[in-house]
Enzyme design. Structure first.
Site, PDB file in Angstrom:
ATOM      1  N   GLY A  50      -1.588 -34.398 -29.996  1.00  0.00           N
ATOM      2  CA  GLY A  50      -0.961 -35.590 -29.334  1.00  0.00           C
ATOM      3  C   GLY A  50      -0.848 -36.408 -30.746  1.00  0.00           C
ATOM      4  O   GLY A  50       0.010 -35.969 -31.492  1.00  0.00           O
ATOM      5  N   GLU A  51      -1.382 -37.670 -30.599  1.00  0.00           N
ATOM      6  CA  GLU A  51      -0.988 -38.355 -31.949  1.00  0.00           C
ATOM      7  C   GLU A  51      -2.310 -38.739 -32.638  1.00  0.00           C
ATOM      8  O   GLU A  51      -3.073 -39.418 -32.231  1.00  0.00           O
ATOM      9  CB  GLU A  51      -0.208 -39.802 -31.375  1.00  0.00           C
ATOM     10  CG  GLU A  51       0.676 -40.273 -32.467  1.00  0.00           C
ATOM     11  CD  GLU A  51      -0.045 -40.831 -33.648  1.00  0.00           C
ATOM     12  OE1 GLU A  51       0.298 -40.483 -34.693  1.00  0.00           O
ATOM     13  OE2 GLU A  51      -0.978 -41.711 -33.412  1.00  0.00           O
ATOM     14  N   SER A  52      -2.400 -38.450 -33.720  1.00  0.00           N
ATOM     15  CA  SER A  52      -3.543 -38.188 -34.505  1.00  0.00           C
ATOM     16  C   SER A  52      -4.176 -39.822 -34.801  1.00  0.00           C
ATOM     17  O   SER A  52      -5.325 -39.894 -34.795  1.00  0.00           O
ATOM     18  CB  SER A  52      -4.057 -37.402 -35.650  1.00  0.00           C
ATOM     19  OG  SER A  52      -2.932 -37.745 -36.628  1.00  0.00           O
ATOM     20  N   CYS A  82      -3.027 -28.919 -33.754  1.00  0.00           N
ATOM     21  CA  CYS A  82      -2.256 -29.875 -33.963  1.00  0.00           C
ATOM     22  C   CYS A  82      -2.734 -31.195 -34.387  1.00  0.00           C
ATOM     23  O   CYS A  82      -3.580 -31.326 -35.418  1.00  0.00           O
ATOM     24  CB  CYS A  82      -0.988 -30.001 -32.844  1.00  0.00           C
ATOM     25  SG  CYS A  82       0.481 -30.505 -33.867  1.00  0.00           S
ATOM     26  N   ARG A 113       0.321 -34.463 -42.739  1.00  0.00           N
ATOM     27  CA  ARG A 113       0.755 -34.670 -41.223  1.00  0.00           C
ATOM     28  C   ARG A 113       2.316 -34.511 -41.264  1.00  0.00           C
ATOM     29  O   ARG A 113       2.972 -34.788 -42.440  1.00  0.00           O
ATOM     30  CB  ARG A 113       0.353 -35.944 -40.770  1.00  0.00           C
ATOM     31  CG  ARG A 113      -0.882 -36.326 -40.598  1.00  0.00           C
ATOM     32  CD  ARG A 113      -1.332 -37.840 -40.358  1.00  0.00           C
ATOM     33  NE  ARG A 113      -0.847 -38.108 -38.951  1.00  0.00           N
ATOM     34  CZ  ARG A 113      -0.501 -39.297 -38.540  1.00  0.00           C
ATOM     35  NH1 ARG A 113      -0.620 -40.245 -39.406  1.00  0.00           N
ATOM     36  NH2 ARG A 113       0.226 -39.657 -37.443  1.00  0.00           N
ATOM     37  N   ILE A 142       5.203 -28.573 -33.126  1.00  0.00           N
ATOM     38  CA  ILE A 142       5.772 -29.899 -32.686  1.00  0.00           C
ATOM     39  C   ILE A 142       5.430 -31.027 -33.704  1.00  0.00           C
ATOM     40  O   ILE A 142       4.120 -31.341 -33.787  1.00  0.00           O
ATOM     41  CB  ILE A 142       5.263 -30.277 -31.376  1.00  0.00           C
ATOM     42  CG1 ILE A 142       5.881 -29.235 -30.222  1.00  0.00           C
ATOM     43  CG2 ILE A 142       5.931 -31.651 -30.954  1.00  0.00           C
ATOM     44  CD1 ILE A 142       5.352 -29.310 -28.937  1.00  0.00           C
ATOM     45  N   ARG A 143       6.211 -31.454 -34.306  1.00  0.00           N
ATOM     46  CA  ARG A 143       5.929 -32.497 -35.475  1.00  0.00           C
ATOM     47  C   ARG A 143       4.468 -32.077 -36.095  1.00  0.00           C
ATOM     48  O   ARG A 143       3.680 -32.669 -36.308  1.00  0.00           O
ATOM     49  CB  ARG A 143       5.615 -33.808 -34.805  1.00  0.00           C
ATOM     50  CG  ARG A 143       7.132 -34.465 -34.213  1.00  0.00           C
ATOM     51  CD  ARG A 143       6.846 -36.099 -34.646  1.00  0.00           C
ATOM     52  NE  ARG A 143       7.294 -36.420 -35.871  1.00  0.00           N
ATOM     53  CZ  ARG A 143       6.920 -37.542 -36.423  1.00  0.00           C
ATOM     54  NH1 ARG A 143       6.273 -38.364 -35.835  1.00  0.00           N
ATOM     55  NH2 ARG A 143       7.318 -37.793 -37.487  1.00  0.00           N
ATOM     56  N   HIS A 178       0.833 -25.141 -31.094  1.00  0.00           N
ATOM     57  CA  HIS A 178       0.513 -25.456 -29.822  1.00  0.00           C
ATOM     58  C   HIS A 178       0.182 -24.277 -28.688  1.00  0.00           C
ATOM     59  O   HIS A 178       0.988 -23.748 -28.069  1.00  0.00           O
ATOM     60  CB  HIS A 178       1.380 -26.335 -28.906  1.00  0.00           C
ATOM     61  CG  HIS A 178       1.369 -27.576 -29.554  1.00  0.00           C
ATOM     62  ND1 HIS A 178       0.893 -28.695 -28.954  1.00  0.00           N
ATOM     63  CD2 HIS A 178       1.925 -28.247 -30.716  1.00  0.00           C
ATOM     64  CE1 HIS A 178       0.916 -29.813 -29.707  1.00  0.00           C
ATOM     65  NE2 HIS A 178       1.454 -29.626 -30.656  1.00  0.00           N
ATOM     66  N   GLU A 180      -1.457 -23.968 -25.946  1.00  0.00           N
ATOM     67  CA  GLU A 180      -1.636 -24.306 -24.608  1.00  0.00           C
ATOM     68  C   GLU A 180      -0.055 -24.290 -24.089  1.00  0.00           C
ATOM     69  O   GLU A 180       0.112 -24.671 -22.897  1.00  0.00           O
ATOM     70  CB  GLU A 180      -2.064 -25.562 -24.489  1.00  0.00           C
ATOM     71  CG  GLU A 180      -1.461 -27.060 -24.701  1.00  0.00           C
ATOM     72  CD  GLU A 180      -1.137 -27.222 -26.373  1.00  0.00           C
ATOM     73  OE1 GLU A 180      -1.626 -26.320 -26.926  1.00  0.00           O
ATOM     74  OE2 GLU A 180      -0.516 -28.041 -26.911  1.00  0.00           O
TER      75      GLU A 180
END
Ligand code: GLN
Length: 203
Positions: A50-52, A82, A113, A142-143, A178, A180
């Site tokens: 997600g966004e850490s 991630c 990151r 992803i990023r 990822h 998942e």
């Protein structure tokens, strides 16, 4: 006692992890962990991407930070993917923009990151994972963060271009990709087996 499986459900890829965990355990009872009490009885927990920075702030707002840290330190299985990996890391390389998450400091690894650039630079790659049979795993980045170094006691299970992308420190698993996303359940199966939630016979 039946062991419970949880997903940190503050932000990010929560439904995707929950769906795979439910498919592997054969139970529709994977718990969403949003508050400290939700950790009761949880034996294995996915920390989604997600966004850490947001996740780090939410850990503080919900009061989860210390209880979560304690449970992980005491041996609860954690599949940190991630942004989840960023959260469990021991240290982060400071980002040029300043606003960094505060990691839990548990996985002996230094992480940078957004190492692979912007969203558009996301990619997938076939990955050979040590200890996993059945051929390469399609790893989706992803990023993604990069693991810059790992400390003693951290096994590197797979690498891309010379950098670790999946590591394990006992009950803590850290992935820069990822697992998942897609149909491949092998990583979740392996994690749940090693965390004592399912046996080979269940798989
Ligand atoms: N770039 C995100 C961060 O630093 C992580 C990306 C992800 O989880 N897919 O928080």
């Amino acid at each position: 006692m039946t062991s419970r499986v949880g997903v940190l459900a503050l932000q990010g890829d929560v439904p995707e992890h929950r769906a795979i965990l439910e498919a592997v355990t054969g139970r529709g009872t994977v718990v969403d962990v949003r508050y400290p009490r939700d950790l009761d009885g949880v034996q294995a927990l996915a920390l989604p991407g997600g966004e850490s920075t947001t996740l780090s702030r939410l850990l503080d707002e919900t009061g989860l930070r210390e209880p979560l840290r304690e449970r992980i330190r005491d041996g609860m299985g954690v599949l940190a993917t991630c942004a989840g990996l960023i959260l469990v890391a021991e240290s982060l390389e400071p980002s040029p923009h300043g606003r960094d998450p505060v990691p839990l400091g548990l996985l002996h690894a230094r992480v940078r990151r957004n190492d692979y650039g912007r969203q558009a630079d996301s990619f997938e790659a076939p990955l050979a994972i040590r200890g996993m049979s059945g051929g390469d795993f399609t790893a989706v980045f992803i990023r993604a963060p990069k693991i810059l170094s790992v400390g003693p006691g951290v096994e590197v299970l797979g690498e891309i271009s010379g950098s670790p992308v999946i590591v394990r420190q006992g009950s803590i698993w850290g992935l820069t990709f990822h697992p998942e996303i897609g149909e491949d359940r092998r990583l979740h199966q392996w994690f749940l087996k090693e965390s004592g939630v399912v046996s080979s016979r269940d798989l």
